[in-house]
Enzyme design. Structure first.
Site, short mmCIF file in Angstrom:
data_model
loop_
_atom_site.label_atom_id
_atom_site.label_comp_id
_atom_site.label_asym_id
_atom_site.label_seq_id
_atom_site.Cartn_x
_atom_site.Cartn_y
_atom_site.Cartn_z
N GLY A 11 31.48 35.21 34.15
CA GLY A 11 32.90 34.88 34.10
C GLY A 11 33.36 34.09 35.32
O GLY A 11 32.56 33.71 36.19
N TYR A 143 46.66 44.61 28.67
CA TYR A 143 45.81 44.37 29.86
C TYR A 143 46.34 45.18 31.05
O TYR A 143 45.58 45.87 31.73
CB TYR A 143 45.84 42.87 30.15
CG TYR A 143 45.12 42.42 31.41
CD1 TYR A 143 43.74 42.61 31.56
CD2 TYR A 143 45.81 41.75 32.42
CE1 TYR A 143 43.09 42.14 32.69
CE2 TYR A 143 45.16 41.27 33.55
CZ TYR A 143 43.79 41.48 33.68
OH TYR A 143 43.14 41.02 34.80
N ILE A 173 43.61 33.80 40.09
CA ILE A 173 42.52 33.21 40.87
C ILE A 173 42.30 31.77 40.40
O ILE A 173 42.17 31.51 39.19
CB ILE A 173 41.22 34.03 40.72
CG1 ILE A 173 41.45 35.50 41.13
CG2 ILE A 173 40.09 33.40 41.54
CD1 ILE A 173 41.89 35.73 42.56
P1 NAD Z 1 36.45 36.34 32.93
O1 NAD Z 1 37.10 36.54 31.62
O2 NAD Z 1 36.32 34.96 33.45
O3 NAD Z 1 34.99 36.96 32.92
C1 NAD Z 1 34.72 38.20 32.35
C2 NAD Z 1 33.27 38.20 31.92
O4 NAD Z 1 33.03 39.45 31.29
C3 NAD Z 1 32.93 37.11 30.91
O5 NAD Z 1 31.77 36.40 31.30
C4 NAD Z 1 32.69 37.88 29.61
O6 NAD Z 1 31.68 37.29 28.79
C5 NAD Z 1 32.27 39.23 30.13
N1 NAD Z 1 32.57 40.32 29.20
C6 NAD Z 1 33.68 40.51 28.48
N2 NAD Z 1 33.55 41.59 27.71
C7 NAD Z 1 32.32 42.09 27.94
C8 NAD Z 1 31.61 43.20 27.44
N3 NAD Z 1 32.11 43.99 26.47
N4 NAD Z 1 30.39 43.46 27.93
C9 NAD Z 1 29.84 42.65 28.88
N5 NAD Z 1 30.46 41.56 29.37
C10 NAD Z 1 31.69 41.28 28.90
O7 NAD Z 1 37.19 37.28 33.97
P2 NAD Z 1 37.33 37.07 35.54
O8 NAD Z 1 38.51 36.20 35.75
O9 NAD Z 1 36.05 36.70 36.13
O10 NAD Z 1 37.78 38.54 35.94
C11 NAD Z 1 36.92 39.47 36.55
C12 NAD Z 1 37.73 40.70 36.87
O11 NAD Z 1 38.80 40.36 37.75
C13 NAD Z 1 38.40 41.36 35.66
O12 NAD Z 1 38.43 42.75 35.84
C14 NAD Z 1 39.81 40.82 35.70
O13 NAD Z 1 40.71 41.70 35.09
C15 NAD Z 1 40.04 40.76 37.19
N6 NAD Z 1 41.08 39.79 37.56
C16 NAD Z 1 40.89 38.45 37.40
C17 NAD Z 1 41.90 37.59 37.78
C18 NAD Z 1 41.75 36.09 37.64
O14 NAD Z 1 42.73 35.37 37.86
N7 NAD Z 1 40.57 35.59 37.30
C19 NAD Z 1 43.09 38.08 38.31
C20 NAD Z 1 43.26 39.46 38.41
C21 NAD Z 1 42.23 40.30 38.05
C1 AKB Z 2 45.58 36.98 33.96
O1 AKB Z 2 46.41 36.05 34.02
O2 AKB Z 2 45.47 37.75 33.00
C2 AKB Z 2 44.72 37.21 35.16
C3 AKB Z 2 45.33 38.24 36.07
C4 AKB Z 2 46.39 37.85 37.00
O3 AKB Z 2 44.97 39.38 35.99
N1 AKB Z 2 44.51 35.96 35.83
#
Ligand code: NAD
Ligand code: AKB
Length: 316
Positions: A11, A143, A173
């Protein structure tokens, strides 16, 4: 930590964090796992990459036993916008998956688990400016509901079972390596791609929508710093606010115009506007600063310069 499993490694965040962890711990000692099994990322593909579905506990157990895993970075989740389209899936992946991960970490006496939370834990009743560490947690998205419950579950495992579980509330992010996976803050990444490709962007939130955001190098630093902080220094465990910058969609466009003067933007708010309006505009991260020395490095213009440079190279 000798063998680290990154779940959701393909991800947006996992793909870059896995590479960084491999530099520190060695390629063979960081096991990338995801329910997707194909990647264009050469560095990820060069090291161990295994299939897991977090909802399927045996698939996790197989990898844990095969590689003698002693720490888990749990990045797999369904994000806010996709979660509103598929609330049932969001519950099953985010809650069922986390429960499986924590139970296995307990059963195999793991040294550490890191699970990100999000600014999505907050809701419309939360103070939106400088949102405090301790405040009202009444999110209106599935979520957000899973992220609040996830923080509480992590803290429960610390208190009840003595498992070392840590987590931080990322803001939106922004990064150039892997596209974001279905969140509300995705516009703040897409805008850069479209600025390079078309010199224009149609934004799905209003011009004055202000949200807390963070550039990937700071996200990686925060994650590594919390991962390595001495446990005894932590008062909080799974719910650290972490701030870096806060800007409106209009200010983001202005920042891009400093480098691409003829960049144009129009605003067509959709269903994600309501989600954005329920989240903070900025957060108070004094607990993270006090307990593990958090300080961000990038501001909006520094990020814009770097994003545009990287995407010019990537997109030609
Ligand atoms: P993303 O959606 O880019 O990546 C998530 C990954 O998890 C993907 O590669 C997907 O294939 C995999 N995935 C989903 N369901 C799955 C399952 N059942 N089994 C195995 N793999 C699975 O998410 P991200 O942005 O990299 O986020 C990572 C973490 O950070 C998450 O917990 C998200 O809630 C948190 N987060 C992200 C952001 C952001 O802006 N990116 C902000 C706040 C929190
Ligand atoms: C979303 O928009 O869902 C994420 C987050 C802030 O958790 N980027």
């Amino acid at each position: 930590m000798k063998k680290i499993m990154v779940i959701g490694a393909l991800g947006q965040i996992g793909s870059e964090l896995t590479v960084l962890l491999r530099q520190k711990y060695g390629v063979e000692n960081v096991i990338a796992t995801d329910w997707k099994t194909k990647t264009d990322n050469k560095v990820l593909a060069e090291g161990p990459l295994e299939y897991t579905d977090v909802m399927d506990k045996p698939s996790l157990r197989i990898v844990i036993e095969k590689h003698q895993i002693d720490a888990i970075i749990h990045m797999a989740a369904i994000l806010s916008a996709t979660g509103e389209e598929h609330p049932n899936l969001a519950w099953n992946v985010n809650m069922g998956g986390l429960y499986n991960v924590l139970e296995l970490a307990r059963a195999y006496n793991m040294e550490r688990v890191l699970v990100p939370s999000s600014i999505a834990v907050f809701g419309p009743e939360t103070p939106r400016e400088d949102t405090p560490q301790e405040t009202i947690l009444r999110p209106t998205t599935m979520y957000g509901v899973t992220k609040v419950a996830g923080e509480l579950l992590g803290d429960y495992y610390v208190r009840r079972f003595g498992l070392d579980v840590r987590g931080l509330r990322y803001p939106g992010i922004i990064s150039s390596e892997t596209l974001p996976g279905g969140g509300t803050t995705d516009y703040a990444v897409a805008i850069y791609y479209d600025a390079i490709r078309y010199k224009k962007y149609t934004c799905f939130v209003k011009e004055d929508t202000r949200l807390p955001m963070m550039y990937m190098p700071d996200c990686l630093k925060a994650t590594m710093d919390l991962l390595h902080a001495p446990f005894d220094n932590l008062v909080h465990h799974n719910d650290f606010n972490v701030g870096a910058m806060s800007f409106t969609a209009g200010e983001l466009a202005e920042s891009i115009r400093k480098y691409i003067p003829d960049f144009q933007i129009e605003y067509k708010p959709d269903h994600r506007q309501k989600i954005a309006d329920s989240w903070p505009m900025s957060v108070d991260d004094s607990a993270a600063r006090a307990e593990w020395g958090w300080t961000p490095s990038y501001d909006l213009d520094a990020m814009t310069r770097d994003m545009l440079e990287k995407l010019e190279q990537k997109l030609g």
